[in-house]
Design a protein around this motif. Sequence first.
Motif, PDB file in Angstrom:
ATOM      1  N   ILE A  52      55.761  55.955   2.672  1.00 27.26           N
ATOM      2  CA  ILE A  52      54.930  55.616   3.822  1.00 27.26           C
ATOM      3  C   ILE A  52      55.316  56.453   5.034  1.00 27.26           C
ATOM      4  O   ILE A  52      54.446  56.970   5.757  1.00 27.26           O
ATOM      5  CB  ILE A  52      55.050  54.108   4.139  1.00 27.26           C
ATOM      6  CG1 ILE A  52      54.394  53.283   3.031  1.00 27.26           C
ATOM      7  CG2 ILE A  52      54.397  53.780   5.484  1.00 27.26           C
ATOM      8  CD1 ILE A  52      54.629  51.789   3.152  1.00 27.26           C
ATOM      9  N   THR A  53      56.616  56.611   5.267  1.00 28.93           N
ATOM     10  CA  THR A  53      57.044  57.361   6.436  1.00 28.93           C
ATOM     11  C   THR A  53      56.695  58.845   6.320  1.00 28.93           C
ATOM     12  O   THR A  53      56.388  59.495   7.330  1.00 28.93           O
ATOM     13  CB  THR A  53      58.558  57.217   6.662  1.00 28.93           C
ATOM     14  OG1 THR A  53      59.258  57.536   5.449  1.00 28.93           O
ATOM     15  CG2 THR A  53      58.907  55.803   7.065  1.00 28.93           C
ATOM     16  N   GLN A  54      56.726  59.391   5.110  1.00 31.79           N
ATOM     17  CA  GLN A  54      56.330  60.780   4.941  1.00 31.79           C
ATOM     18  C   GLN A  54      54.856  60.980   5.298  1.00 31.79           C
ATOM     19  O   GLN A  54      54.495  61.934   5.991  1.00 31.79           O
ATOM     20  CB  GLN A  54      56.586  61.236   3.498  1.00 31.79           C
ATOM     21  CG  GLN A  54      58.052  61.469   3.172  1.00 31.79           C
ATOM     22  CD  GLN A  54      58.633  62.613   3.970  1.00 31.79           C
ATOM     23  OE1 GLN A  54      58.090  63.716   4.017  1.00 31.79           O
ATOM     24  NE2 GLN A  54      59.755  62.360   4.622  1.00 31.79           N
ATOM     25  N   MET A  55      53.991  60.082   4.833  1.00 29.86           N
ATOM     26  CA  MET A  55      52.577  60.195   5.166  1.00 29.86           C
ATOM     27  C   MET A  55      52.338  59.929   6.644  1.00 29.86           C
ATOM     28  O   MET A  55      51.487  60.568   7.273  1.00 29.86           O
ATOM     29  CB  MET A  55      51.765  59.200   4.311  1.00 29.86           C
ATOM     30  CG  MET A  55      50.263  59.477   4.336  1.00 29.86           C
ATOM     31  SD  MET A  55      49.873  61.140   3.740  1.00 29.86           S
ATOM     32  CE  MET A  55      48.524  61.601   4.813  1.00 29.86           C
ATOM     33  N   ALA A  56      53.094  58.998   7.203  1.00 34.69           N
ATOM     34  CA  ALA A  56      52.962  58.729   8.636  1.00 34.69           C
ATOM     35  C   ALA A  56      53.354  59.954   9.448  1.00 34.69           C
ATOM     36  O   ALA A  56      52.694  60.296  10.449  1.00 34.69           O
ATOM     37  CB  ALA A  56      53.827  57.532   9.027  1.00 34.69           C
ATOM     38  N   LEU A  57      54.400  60.646   9.025  1.00 36.33           N
ATOM     39  CA  LEU A  57      54.837  61.837   9.735  1.00 36.33           C
ATOM     40  C   LEU A  57      53.803  62.955   9.631  1.00 36.33           C
ATOM     41  O   LEU A  57      53.609  63.726  10.576  1.00 36.33           O
ATOM     42  CB  LEU A  57      56.182  62.302   9.171  1.00 36.33           C
ATOM     43  CG  LEU A  57      56.999  63.264  10.030  1.00 36.33           C
ATOM     44  CD1 LEU A  57      57.216  62.686  11.419  1.00 36.33           C
ATOM     45  CD2 LEU A  57      58.329  63.556   9.364  1.00 36.33           C
ATOM     46  N   VAL A  58      53.125  63.052   8.499  1.00 37.29           N
ATOM     47  CA  VAL A  58      52.040  64.029   8.352  1.00 37.29           C
ATOM     48  C   VAL A  58      50.951  63.770   9.389  1.00 37.29           C
ATOM     49  O   VAL A  58      50.454  64.699  10.047  1.00 37.29           O
ATOM     50  CB  VAL A  58      51.464  63.970   6.917  1.00 37.29           C
ATOM     51  CG1 VAL A  58      50.120  64.675   6.839  1.00 37.29           C
ATOM     52  CG2 VAL A  58      52.430  64.612   5.934  1.00 37.29           C
ATOM     53  N   LEU A  59      50.569  62.508   9.561  1.00 36.41           N
ATOM     54  CA  LEU A  59      49.540  62.164  10.542  1.00 36.41           C
ATOM     55  C   LEU A  59      49.993  62.462  11.968  1.00 36.41           C
ATOM     56  O   LEU A  59      49.216  62.971  12.785  1.00 36.41           O
ATOM     57  CB  LEU A  59      49.164  60.685  10.412  1.00 36.41           C
ATOM     58  CG  LEU A  59      48.361  60.295   9.171  1.00 36.41           C
ATOM     59  CD1 LEU A  59      48.309  58.775   9.029  1.00 36.41           C
ATOM     60  CD2 LEU A  59      46.943  60.857   9.238  1.00 36.41           C
ATOM     61  N   VAL A  60      51.261  62.167  12.264  1.00 32.22           N
ATOM     62  CA  VAL A  60      51.787  62.410  13.612  1.00 32.22           C
ATOM     63  C   VAL A  60      51.820  63.905  13.913  1.00 32.22           C
ATOM     64  O   VAL A  60      51.405  64.351  15.001  1.00 32.22           O
ATOM     65  CB  VAL A  60      53.186  61.783  13.757  1.00 32.22           C
ATOM     66  CG1 VAL A  60      53.841  62.231  15.062  1.00 32.22           C
ATOM     67  CG2 VAL A  60      53.096  60.263  13.711  1.00 32.22           C
ATOM     68  N   PHE A  64      44.558  57.343  14.285  1.00 34.50           N
ATOM     69  CA  PHE A  64      45.338  57.509  13.057  1.00 34.50           C
ATOM     70  C   PHE A  64      46.824  57.704  13.381  1.00 34.50           C
ATOM     71  O   PHE A  64      47.704  57.121  12.730  1.00 34.50           O
ATOM     72  CB  PHE A  64      44.836  58.716  12.262  1.00 34.50           C
ATOM     73  CG  PHE A  64      43.421  58.591  11.783  1.00 34.50           C
ATOM     74  CD1 PHE A  64      42.869  57.344  11.520  1.00 34.50           C
ATOM     75  CD2 PHE A  64      42.617  59.712  11.599  1.00 34.50           C
ATOM     76  CE1 PHE A  64      41.555  57.226  11.078  1.00 34.50           C
ATOM     77  CE2 PHE A  64      41.312  59.601  11.155  1.00 34.50           C
ATOM     78  CZ  PHE A  64      40.779  58.355  10.898  1.00 34.50           C
ATOM     79  N   ALA A  65      47.121  58.561  14.391  1.00 30.21           N
ATOM     80  CA  ALA A  65      48.506  58.836  14.747  1.00 30.21           C
ATOM     81  C   ALA A  65      49.189  57.600  15.326  1.00 30.21           C
ATOM     82  O   ALA A  65      50.369  57.337  15.049  1.00 30.21           O
ATOM     83  CB  ALA A  65      48.577  59.995  15.745  1.00 30.21           C
ATOM     84  N   LYS A  66      48.464  56.837  16.131  1.00 30.79           N
ATOM     85  CA  LYS A  66      49.036  55.616  16.681  1.00 30.79           C
ATOM     86  C   LYS A  66      49.356  54.618  15.577  1.00 30.79           C
ATOM     87  O   LYS A  66      50.424  53.995  15.559  1.00 30.79           O
ATOM     88  CB  LYS A  66      48.077  55.012  17.698  1.00 30.79           C
ATOM     89  CG  LYS A  66      48.464  53.627  18.210  1.00 30.79           C
ATOM     90  CD  LYS A  66      49.853  53.611  18.831  1.00 30.79           C
ATOM     91  CE  LYS A  66      49.919  54.352  20.128  1.00 30.79           C
ATOM     92  NZ  LYS A  66      51.250  54.220  20.785  1.00 30.79           N
ATOM     93  N   MET A  67      48.421  54.460  14.629  1.00 30.42           N
ATOM     94  CA  MET A  67      48.669  53.571  13.496  1.00 30.42           C
ATOM     95  C   MET A  67      49.886  54.050  12.700  1.00 30.42           C
ATOM     96  O   MET A  67      50.750  53.247  12.321  1.00 30.42           O
ATOM     97  CB  MET A  67      47.444  53.512  12.590  1.00 30.42           C
ATOM     98  CG  MET A  67      47.644  52.626  11.356  1.00 30.42           C
ATOM     99  SD  MET A  67      46.334  52.816  10.127  1.00 30.42           S
ATOM    100  CE  MET A  67      46.662  54.492   9.558  1.00 30.42           C
TER     101      MET A  67
END
Length: 410
Positions: A66-74, A287-290
């Motif tokens: 999850i954190t890897q995908m979240a970092l991609v969005l950020v 998306f980035a905030k989420m």
Amino acid sequence: MAHQLAVYLLAFGGLLLVAVLLDDLAARIRVPGILMVLLLGLLIDNKLEVSSGTASLLSLSHAEQITQMALVLVLFFGGLTTNWAEVRAVIRPAARLATLGVLLTSVLIALVILGFGSLDPDGSMAALLPKALFVGAMVGSTDASAVLALLRPLAGQLPQPLMDLIETESGFNDPMAVVLAGVALALAGGEGVAAADLVIDVVRQFLLGILLGFLGGSVTVQLLGSRTSLNHNTMLPLVSLALLMVLSGGAALMGGSPLLAAYVAGLVLGNGPSLDQAVLEEAHASFAKMAELVLFLCMGLVVEPQNVVFAAGWGLLLFLVMQLVRLLIVQALLLRTPFRPAERMFVCWAGLRGAVPIALAIDAWASGVPWGREMPPLALAVVLFGLFIQGFALVPLARRMKITLPVSGP
């Protein structure tokens, strides 16, 4: 719908809703929102009662994905919001801070850690080197969303070149930190791996990530520019999100860095003349905030609060070393620039850490290196110290140093 799936939907949907409400409340009372979300995750019990016994609400392997995908969005949003026309005047000093600055910061912090390690007569410097380099890389980059959120009360009151410098540096420096952290993890698990193979692997990740990001972004710009039916407010976010999914997955499968690919693709799309930039930024801001809220929730859930307390002493020491090193690096790299001493000092203090150290720490934990389990509590402690100490002092410091502009009347 299966009972366990229903429980997960209820739990994570409820937590995300509470995180959004806390973030909104934090903006009203001028408290860092990510701080409140972190505390929420720490206060929630990660244990879940199931028919077979007790299980974790969020496992480490799931948190790492999850954190890897979240970092991609950020990172994609960081590239998307970088406007070359606006930051051209500060691109050189910002690029120095984001590349050479991160490299020097990481190396200097690693040297300090090695210096402390040399005091232990039983310690092996060769074994400590990857850990020291990883810790330096983990805290080497600044967080754009955290900095800009805390500077919101000063909107329109700071000199625009200063704001452009802070925003551009924090948007550019994440990829360098990610690459250095990857080198450290490769060194830690690289027994029997030749140095040449290690260098080739790092260069492959770096170059493939940049190449795939540029090609994917360019193809998408051409596609959207030639198909007006896709370049509007309903399809544009969908197409760009699909591009991001294809790029991150494809880059990972081909041996490139999905994070670099996401960032470069964001740069290309964010500066595409034929695209509706307002629609793109508005959609991916959500998306980035989420992603950021989910990332900090995950960090709070998988880390035990007592481990953060135990790591607080080392976290405070690392925070102080980090601030001293940043002070030296920023002053040196901005010495021959138009920025005044007070503005350079403010840039030093504005280097908050946020999502990237947390994601890298979970990545180290999941990698299986011997010291990986120490990283999430340490990263969380450093981020918390930064939010408490830097976050609350940032706006008063700007006014005390008299770098704010006079507020124009109505």
